[in-house]
Design a protein around this motif. Structure first.
Motif, mmCIF file in Angstrom:
data_model
loop_
_atom_site.group_PDB
_atom_site.id
_atom_site.type_symbol
_atom_site.label_atom_id
_atom_site.label_comp_id
_atom_site.label_asym_id
_atom_site.label_seq_id
_atom_site.Cartn_x
_atom_site.Cartn_y
_atom_site.Cartn_z
ATOM 1 N N GLU A 15 0.823 -1.204 0.000
ATOM 2 C CA GLU A 15 0.000 0.000 0.000
ATOM 3 C C GLU A 15 0.864 1.264 0.000
ATOM 4 O OE1 GLU A 15 -3.442 2.209 2.685
ATOM 5 O OE2 GLU A 15 -3.052 0.074 3.009
ATOM 6 N N ALA A 16 1.868 1.304 0.867
ATOM 7 C CA ALA A 16 2.760 2.474 0.921
ATOM 8 C C ALA A 16 3.540 2.630 -0.377
ATOM 9 C CB ALA A 16 3.709 2.356 2.104
ATOM 10 N N LEU A 17 3.998 1.525 -0.941
ATOM 11 C CA LEU A 17 4.756 1.594 -2.197
ATOM 12 C C LEU A 17 3.885 2.078 -3.351
ATOM 13 C CD1 LEU A 17 6.944 -1.607 -1.893
ATOM 14 C CD2 LEU A 17 7.754 0.764 -1.998
ATOM 15 N N ASN A 18 2.657 1.605 -3.413
ATOM 16 C CA ASN A 18 1.770 2.092 -4.476
ATOM 17 C C ASN A 18 1.511 3.589 -4.336
ATOM 18 O OD1 ASN A 18 1.424 -0.140 -6.148
ATOM 19 N ND2 ASN A 18 -0.146 -1.010 -4.822
ATOM 20 N N GLN A 19 1.415 4.092 -3.116
ATOM 21 C CA GLN A 19 1.231 5.532 -2.903
ATOM 22 C C GLN A 19 2.474 6.309 -3.373
ATOM 23 O OE1 GLN A 19 -1.411 7.400 -2.089
ATOM 24 N NE2 GLN A 19 -0.094 9.176 -2.434
ATOM 25 N N LEU A 20 3.648 5.806 -3.044
ATOM 26 C CA LEU A 20 4.871 6.482 -3.487
ATOM 27 C C LEU A 20 5.016 6.409 -5.009
ATOM 28 C CD1 LEU A 20 7.434 5.482 -0.719
ATOM 29 C CD2 LEU A 20 6.149 7.616 -0.971
ATOM 30 N N MET A 21 4.622 5.274 -5.601
ATOM 31 C CA MET A 21 4.660 5.149 -7.061
ATOM 32 C C MET A 21 3.723 6.177 -7.681
ATOM 33 S SD MET A 21 5.937 3.053 -9.579
ATOM 34 C CE MET A 21 5.869 1.313 -9.277
ATOM 35 N N PHE A 22 2.558 6.370 -7.066
ATOM 36 C CA PHE A 22 1.602 7.369 -7.533
ATOM 37 C C PHE A 22 2.248 8.757 -7.502
ATOM 38 C CE2 PHE A 22 -1.742 10.480 -7.084
ATOM 39 C CZ PHE A 22 -2.733 10.038 -7.937
ATOM 40 N N GLU A 23 2.913 9.084 -6.404
ATOM 41 C CA GLU A 23 3.560 10.394 -6.273
ATOM 42 C C GLU A 23 4.663 10.577 -7.319
ATOM 43 O OE1 GLU A 23 4.710 10.961 -2.145
ATOM 44 O OE2 GLU A 23 2.726 10.285 -1.483
ATOM 45 N N LEU A 24 5.430 9.528 -7.567
ATOM 46 C CA LEU A 24 6.477 9.588 -8.598
ATOM 47 C C LEU A 24 5.871 9.898 -9.957
ATOM 48 C CD1 LEU A 24 9.343 8.969 -9.788
ATOM 49 C CD2 LEU A 24 8.618 6.578 -9.872
ATOM 50 N N HIS A 25 4.830 9.162 -10.328
ATOM 51 C CA HIS A 25 4.218 9.373 -11.641
ATOM 52 C C HIS A 25 3.505 10.719 -11.719
ATOM 53 C CE1 HIS A 25 5.475 5.590 -13.160
ATOM 54 N NE2 HIS A 25 4.886 4.933 -12.188
ATOM 55 N N ASP A 26 2.969 11.190 -10.604
ATOM 56 C CA ASP A 26 2.352 12.514 -10.589
ATOM 57 C C ASP A 26 3.403 13.598 -10.826
ATOM 58 O OD1 ASP A 26 -0.064 14.123 -10.259
ATOM 59 O OD2 ASP A 26 0.898 14.834 -8.412
ATOM 60 N N GLU A 27 4.569 13.459 -10.214
ATOM 61 C CA GLU A 27 5.648 14.425 -10.458
ATOM 62 C C GLU A 27 6.051 14.435 -11.923
ATOM 63 O OE1 GLU A 27 9.086 14.367 -7.908
ATOM 64 O OE2 GLU A 27 7.848 14.233 -6.099
ATOM 65 N N HIS A 28 6.153 13.252 -12.527
ATOM 66 C CA HIS A 28 6.514 13.183 -13.944
ATOM 67 C C HIS A 28 5.437 13.829 -14.814
ATOM 68 C CE1 HIS A 28 9.540 9.704 -13.388
ATOM 69 N NE2 HIS A 28 10.164 10.855 -13.455
ATOM 70 N N HIS A 29 4.175 13.521 -14.516
ATOM 71 C CA HIS A 29 3.086 14.102 -15.308
ATOM 72 C C HIS A 29 3.075 15.626 -15.186
ATOM 73 C CE1 HIS A 29 -0.776 14.727 -17.209
ATOM 74 N NE2 HIS A 29 -1.148 15.419 -16.142
ATOM 75 N N CYS A 30 3.239 16.137 -13.979
ATOM 76 C CA CYS A 30 3.239 17.594 -13.777
ATOM 77 C C CYS A 30 4.412 18.257 -14.496
ATOM 78 C CB CYS A 30 3.291 17.926 -12.288
ATOM 79 S SG CYS A 30 1.746 17.528 -11.432
ATOM 80 N N ALA A 31 5.555 17.573 -14.538
ATOM 81 C CA ALA A 31 6.739 18.140 -15.192
ATOM 82 C C ALA A 31 6.643 18.078 -16.710
ATOM 83 C CB ALA A 31 7.996 17.409 -14.728
ATOM 84 N N CYS A 32 5.931 17.077 -17.230
ATOM 85 C CA CYS A 32 5.915 16.869 -18.680
ATOM 86 C C CYS A 32 4.570 16.266 -19.108
ATOM 87 C CB CYS A 32 7.079 15.955 -19.045
ATOM 88 S SG CYS A 32 7.494 15.922 -20.781
ATOM 89 N N PRO A 33 3.469 17.022 -18.958
ATOM 90 C CA PRO A 33 2.139 16.459 -19.219
ATOM 91 C C PRO A 33 1.900 16.079 -20.672
ATOM 92 C CG PRO A 33 1.996 18.814 -18.807
ATOM 93 C CD PRO A 33 3.409 18.411 -18.517
ATOM 94 N N GLN A 34 2.660 16.640 -21.590
ATOM 95 C CA GLN A 34 2.445 16.284 -22.994
ATOM 96 C C GLN A 34 2.871 14.853 -23.301
ATOM 97 O OE1 GLN A 34 4.699 18.438 -21.826
ATOM 98 N NE2 GLN A 34 6.441 18.702 -23.189
ATOM 99 N N TYR A 35 3.706 14.249 -22.463
ATOM 100 C CA TYR A 35 4.164 12.878 -22.707
ATOM 101 C C TYR A 35 3.733 11.886 -21.646
ATOM 102 C CZ TYR A 35 7.030 14.786 -26.427
ATOM 103 O OH TYR A 35 7.449 15.414 -27.561
ATOM 104 N N PHE A 36 3.575 12.312 -20.401
ATOM 105 C CA PHE A 36 3.265 11.387 -19.326
ATOM 106 C C PHE A 36 1.782 11.321 -19.047
ATOM 107 C CE2 PHE A 36 7.730 11.938 -18.431
ATOM 108 C CZ PHE A 36 8.108 10.655 -18.067
#
Length: 160
Positions: A15-36
């Protein structure tokens, strides 16, 4: 690195790892929404559980005050190409440390643990993919000894 312990992840960490994975992918999406994709979209398709259940995959976690504050995932593979010689590889797939715990050596410790695991299990080289916009990741991996070996170039086509 102050009062942080590293250990192999287990099912209780999911559960904790899935939350951190979510945060990682959210950071990527926010930094580069045209690709992520959004973190919500990725969460529907991908779970860190597949790493925990696959003997070819590794997951290490960093624990501080009984909380997971970072993780790294990787997998074993053989690089096979029509133009290059085969080589036993380890792939760094995800590395994430929560923002308040960054700049404390946690990412480096996690990476070193993964590298040692790859080495002990016969990998000869390690590779990682880092997106162009992620300068902090590029700097981190350069500091740990990675060198560029291939350039992927991309061009958006506009209808002529």
């Amino acid at each position: 690195m102050d009062s942080v312990n590293l250990r192999a992840a287990n099912d209780k960490d999911l559960e904790a790892l899935n939350q951190l994975m979510f945060e990682l992918h959210d950071e990527h999406h926010c930094a580069c929404p045209q690709y992520f994709k959004t973190a919500e979209d990725i969460e529907l398709e991908k779970s860190i559980a597949r790493y925990l259940n696959d003997p070819q995959c590794l997951v290490w976690v960093a624990i501080s005050q009984n909380e997971i504050v970072g993780f790294i995932t990787g997998h074993f593979c053989e690089l096979i190409s029509t133009v290059s010689k085969p080589v036993q590889m380890g792939s760094v797939d995800e590395l994430y440390v929560i923002p308040p715990m960054r700049k404390r050596g946690i990412a480096k410790a996690l990476y070193q643990k993964l590298e040692q695991s790859f080495f002990e299990n016969g990998a000869q080289e390690i590779f990682v993919e880092v997106w162009h916009f992620n300068q902090s990741a590029k700097d981190f991996y350069a500091q740990t000894g990675f060198v560029e070996h291939i350039h992927w170039l991309r061009k958006r086509l506009s209808g002529s």
